[in-house]
Design a protein around this motif. Structure first.
Motif, PDB file in Angstrom:
ATOM      1  N   TRP A 139      37.688 -48.302  21.806  1.00 42.67           N
ATOM      2  CA  TRP A 139      36.712 -48.392  20.715  1.00 42.67           C
ATOM      3  C   TRP A 139      36.508 -49.845  20.323  1.00 42.67           C
ATOM      4  O   TRP A 139      37.475 -50.607  20.184  1.00 42.67           O
ATOM      5  CB  TRP A 139      37.193 -47.605  19.497  1.00 42.67           C
ATOM      6  N   ASP A 183      28.049 -32.695  21.160  1.00 41.25           N
ATOM      7  CA  ASP A 183      27.033 -33.663  20.769  1.00 41.25           C
ATOM      8  C   ASP A 183      27.471 -34.359  19.497  1.00 41.25           C
ATOM      9  O   ASP A 183      27.268 -35.548  19.313  1.00 41.25           O
ATOM     10  CB  ASP A 183      25.690 -32.970  20.519  1.00 41.25           C
ATOM     11  N   GLY A 185      28.515 -37.835  20.677  1.00 40.60           N
ATOM     12  CA  GLY A 185      28.830 -37.910  22.094  1.00 40.60           C
ATOM     13  C   GLY A 185      27.854 -38.774  22.859  1.00 40.60           C
ATOM     14  O   GLY A 185      26.753 -39.094  22.389  1.00 40.60           O
ATOM     15  N   ALA A 186      28.261 -39.139  24.071  1.00 35.53           N
ATOM     16  CA  ALA A 186      27.412 -39.974  24.911  1.00 35.53           C
ATOM     17  C   ALA A 186      26.107 -39.260  25.213  1.00 35.53           C
ATOM     18  O   ALA A 186      26.066 -38.048  25.402  1.00 35.53           O
ATOM     19  CB  ALA A 186      28.149 -40.320  26.205  1.00 35.53           C
ATOM     20  N   HIS A 197      31.440 -38.304  15.013  1.00 35.25           N
ATOM     21  CA  HIS A 197      31.532 -38.660  16.429  1.00 35.25           C
ATOM     22  C   HIS A 197      30.287 -38.148  17.131  1.00 35.25           C
ATOM     23  O   HIS A 197      30.024 -36.941  17.186  1.00 35.25           O
ATOM     24  CB  HIS A 197      32.795 -38.036  17.042  1.00 35.25           C
ATOM     25  N   ILE A 200      39.015 -40.826  23.957  1.00 31.25           N
ATOM     26  CA  ILE A 200      37.957 -40.550  24.929  1.00 31.25           C
ATOM     27  C   ILE A 200      38.402 -41.115  26.273  1.00 31.25           C
ATOM     28  O   ILE A 200      38.162 -42.295  26.584  1.00 31.25           O
ATOM     29  CB  ILE A 200      36.612 -41.178  24.498  1.00 31.25           C
ATOM     30  N   HIS A 241      29.970 -43.292  23.629  1.00 31.08           N
ATOM     31  CA  HIS A 241      30.242 -42.493  22.447  1.00 31.08           C
ATOM     32  C   HIS A 241      30.153 -43.409  21.230  1.00 31.08           C
ATOM     33  O   HIS A 241      30.485 -44.601  21.308  1.00 31.08           O
ATOM     34  CB  HIS A 241      31.646 -41.886  22.526  1.00 31.08           C
ATOM     35  N   SER A 273      31.875 -48.200  19.103  1.00 32.37           N
ATOM     36  CA  SER A 273      31.348 -47.747  20.389  1.00 32.37           C
ATOM     37  C   SER A 273      32.481 -47.671  21.384  1.00 32.37           C
ATOM     38  O   SER A 273      33.376 -48.526  21.391  1.00 32.37           O
ATOM     39  CB  SER A 273      30.283 -48.725  20.892  1.00 32.37           C
ATOM     40  N   SER A 274      32.467 -46.651  22.220  1.00 34.51           N
ATOM     41  CA  SER A 274      33.501 -46.481  23.229  1.00 34.51           C
ATOM     42  C   SER A 274      32.889 -46.705  24.599  1.00 34.51           C
ATOM     43  O   SER A 274      31.994 -45.970  25.018  1.00 34.51           O
ATOM     44  CB  SER A 274      34.083 -45.070  23.144  1.00 34.51           C
ATOM     45  N   GLN A 330      21.398 -41.569  20.602  1.00 36.20           N
ATOM     46  CA  GLN A 330      22.062 -40.607  19.718  1.00 36.20           C
ATOM     47  C   GLN A 330      21.614 -40.761  18.266  1.00 36.20           C
ATOM     48  O   GLN A 330      21.717 -39.821  17.473  1.00 36.20           O
ATOM     49  CB  GLN A 330      23.592 -40.786  19.768  1.00 36.20           C
TER      50      GLN A 330
END
Length: 711
Positions: free
Chosen positions: A669, A601, A630-631, A628, A664, A645, A700-701, A583
């Motif tokens: 997190w 995204d 997205g994965a 944020h 999420i 994420h 990071s999630s 990302q």
């Protein structure tokens, strides 16, 4: 020595007009020189003691190229040219056969220029200035060209060919990088051989950069006024020979040293990018010396004013190279191909590149040079980076270069500096810059990597000085502080320069981490200035172009200090994250929604977790927001997907700020990296994260039980 003392050699044959320069074929040397307006060209041969021993008229003139073949010449032969033609400055011609001239295609230069009145085509002090004609021989003061043997065994050398989206550039000066390194042998310091040393290469590799960008290594001239003040042209933006490495950077007698250096850098997995200066030469304006191009064919190589006695000066250095002329354009293209094909470099950063695209009617991204490079099967495949400005008309062209080019993004630099200084009204632009500057580059299929992001570069403050000085301190340059930019967007945080105040030093260190994180977490191609990874200082000098001394040499003892090690480790962690999470280095511009319309995204959030709205973007007092990401999807991560994420929280205000992360599913997190000192940051009972003033935290999630905290 007069021309009458030299007889025409019966050994000389007609030779060939191609290739240009002095070419050894195993039996002899072919000499070829372009000059449209010359009437005669003499090849001057010198012995190793520097004495001119023979002067030979090149016998053939084909398609504006003078040429001859000398069967008994060998590699190592010293030579130069004397070119005859009209001395008529008012018509743009400055031929003077009394002046020894360097071959524009010389592959090696031996010796250094010694400033003397004889170097000038006119008589200094004459009432007619440059309209006068000087008859003194300049050979005793000129360096020599040398014929080279190009043979070299490259063995297993392979270009790393790092994809643009994975590229991280490290900008450095060859001497500055190596002069004080304790593990580089003393005889190798300041030379290409220094970059064959594991100690230096290991530092770059472990740091996580992928490309070493070297300030100019072409043979260049030290300005006379600098030498008179005990200074020199350290940066090297004063090129005289575009095929030859600078003699002072060589610890051996052959150019194989450069090739060995490239092979070693490649073996370490790093690319070599050269900073090149094709916009002007070291010959200055009408009052400058006659060293090469000016005496070979002034009217062809330089852009002249309506009154051709004078030069167009879009560079601020006195002259401008004329790439609308076929001979000059060919020289530049041949030079670039030589460094790629023969010397194996991986790309170029073009100084004042707007000039290279300026046609008679102004800048044209499809001009002669731009189109020549774009269609070239060799050059179109290497990294091409433009400095997209000069001082000429329409000189600022950021975002306007052709597809295939990347560009230095000074708007990224200025915005990041202003945001972390605490200036208002920066958030909207910061979001744009962090996402790859789509407003500048998202056209004609260009990608985020076209934006070369930087906060500091060789020209300006170092990162440490950016947070330690409100004003430039260039006294050592001897120009009474008139040189260097006054618009540094810097802040000293309470004291000008070094201080023992622990509080000031703490916030300075955090601010350096904030700007490093903004740089290395942004979409685009990051460029790191050598030494910023451990807080190198130049004492507030923001224009150290003439300082070839410990002021500009990297202090590797600082790198070994506790503070230096801590900052280097932080940079390594950032670059590790950049590699791990696709990302952070996407190959395309991120849209608000993905192409399937499923999820996001990218989402910009207020600290309270709500989406940013128009009013929030235009709030001049707002200095905090979250991003944020997205994965990553499977197709985005062919080298091993990271289905996580990311939440990047930015607090550029001077007060603490609580952030509410998005929910999420059942994921939690965790902190990946933080610019905050002290104990690790933790969420409160409600899952909110409180950031102190001027801080960045990346979360990071993940679903699994294993923490992916980076420290």
């Amino acid at each position: 020595m007069s021309a009458r003392q030299f007889a025409q050699s019966s050994r000389l044959r007609g030779g060939r007009p191609f290739p240009l320069g002095a070419t050894w074929d195993g039996l002899g040397v072919n000499f070829a020189l372009y000059s449209r307006h010359a009437t005669k060209v003499e090849l001057c041969l010198f012995n190793e003691r520097g004495r001119e021993v023979e002067r030979i008229v090149l016998p053939e003139y084909t398609d504006e190229i003078w040429h001859g073949y000398l069967p008994d010449a060998r590699p190592g032969q010293r030579y130069g040219y004397r070119v005859h033609g009209p001395y008529a400055p008012e018509a743009g011609h400055r031929f003077n056969p009394n002046k020894l001239l360097l071959d524009p295609y010389a592959k090696q230069i031996v010796g250094q220029l010694k400033w003397a009145p004889a170097l000038f085509g006119y008589t200094i002090g004459h009432k007619d200035k440059d309209l006068s004609f000087d008859k003194r021989d300049s050979a005793p003061y000129m360096p020599r060209c040398a014929v080279v043997d190009p043979a070299f065994t490259w063995g297993r050398d392979t270009a790393p060919a790092t994809p643009w989206e994975d590229t991280v550039i490290y900008e450095a000066h060859l001497r500055g990088l190596s002069m004080l390194h304790p593990q580089v042998p003393e005889q190798a310091r300041g030379s290409f051989s220094a970059l064959k040393q594991d100690a230096l290469l290991d530092h770059l590799r472990q740091l996580g950069v992928t490309a070493l960008e070297l300030l100019p290594i072409h043979a260049h001239v030290d300005d006379q006024h600098l030498l008179e003040r005990g200074l020199r042209n350290y940066w090297g933006y004063n090129t005289l020979a575009f095929f030859a490495p600078e003699p002072r950077f060589m610890s051996t007698s052959t150019i194989a040293e450069f090739k060995q250096m490239v092979a070693c850098v490649h073996d370490a997995g790093l690319e070599v990018i050269l900073d090149v200066v094709y916009n002007h030469t070291a010959e200055g304006n009408e009052l400058g010396p006659t060293l090469s191009f000016k005496g070979i064919d002034n009217a062809s190589y330089y852009r002249l004013a309506d009154d051709p006695r004078y030069y167009i000066n879009d560079t601020g250095t006195g002259n401008t190279f004329d790439l609308t002329n076929a001979g000059a354009l060919r020289m530049v293209m041949d030079s670039l191909r030589y460094w790629v094909q023969d010397m194996h470099v991986d790309g170029f950063r073009f100084d004042l590149a707007t000039i290279l695209g300026r046609e008679r009617a102004g800048f044209d991204p499809s001009g002669s040079f731009m189109d020549a490079v774009r269609q070239d099967p060799v050059l179109s495949q290497v990294k091409l980076i433009a400095e997209p400005w000069d001082i000429g008309p329409g000189g600022y062209q950021l975002g306007q270069f052709a597809p295939g080019w990347a560009e230095w993004n000074d708007r990224f630099r200025d915005n990041v500096r202003a945001l972390w200084r605490g200036d208002g009204g920066q958030l909207a632009e910061f979001a744009t810059r962090l996402m790859g500057s789509a407003d500048l580059f998202n056209h004609k299929g260009r990608r985020p990597a076209a934006s070369v992001n930087f906060v500091t570069a060789h020209d300006g403050f170092t990162l440490n000085d950016l947070v330690s000085y409100n004003d430039k301190h260039n006294e050592a340059n001897g120009e009474d502080g008139r040189d260097g930019s006054d618009n540094n967007i810097s802040f000293n945080h309470g004291a000008e320069g070094p201080t023992d105040d622990e509080g000031i030093n703490t916030i300075r260190a955090r601010q350096m981490r904030n700007m490093l994180a903004s740089l290395l977490l942004a979409q685009g191609t990051p460029m790191l200035l050598a030494g910023d990874e451990f807080a190198r200082s130049q004492g507030g000098n923001n224009n150290a172009y003439c300082q070839d001394n410990p002021l500009t040499w990297i202090d590797w003892q600082q790198a070994a200090s506790p503070a230096g090690r801590q900052q280097s480790l932080f940079v390594r962690r950032l670059l590790s994250l950049r590699r791990r999470y696709p990302q952070l280095r996407r190959g395309r511009f991120l849209d608000a929604r993905d192409e399937q319309g499923e999820g996001y995204d990218v989402r910009w959030l207020r600290p309270d977790g709500q989406p940013m709205e128009d009013g929030d973007w235009h709030d001049g007092e707002a200095r905090s927001l979250a991003l944020h990401l997205g994965a990553a999807r499977q197709e985005d991560t062919p080298r091993g997907p990271e289905h996580a994420h990311l939440l990047l929280m930015f607090n550029a205000s001077h007060a603490p700020q609580a952030f509410v992360p998005p929910l999420i599913d059942d994921e939690h997190w965790r902190v990946l990296i933080s610019t905050i000192d002290g104990a690790p940051l933790q969420a409160d009972a409600e899952g909110h994260w409180s950031l102190p003033d001027r801080a960045i935290v990346v979360l990071s999630s993940r679903r699994n039980r294993h923490s992916d905290t980076e420290g």
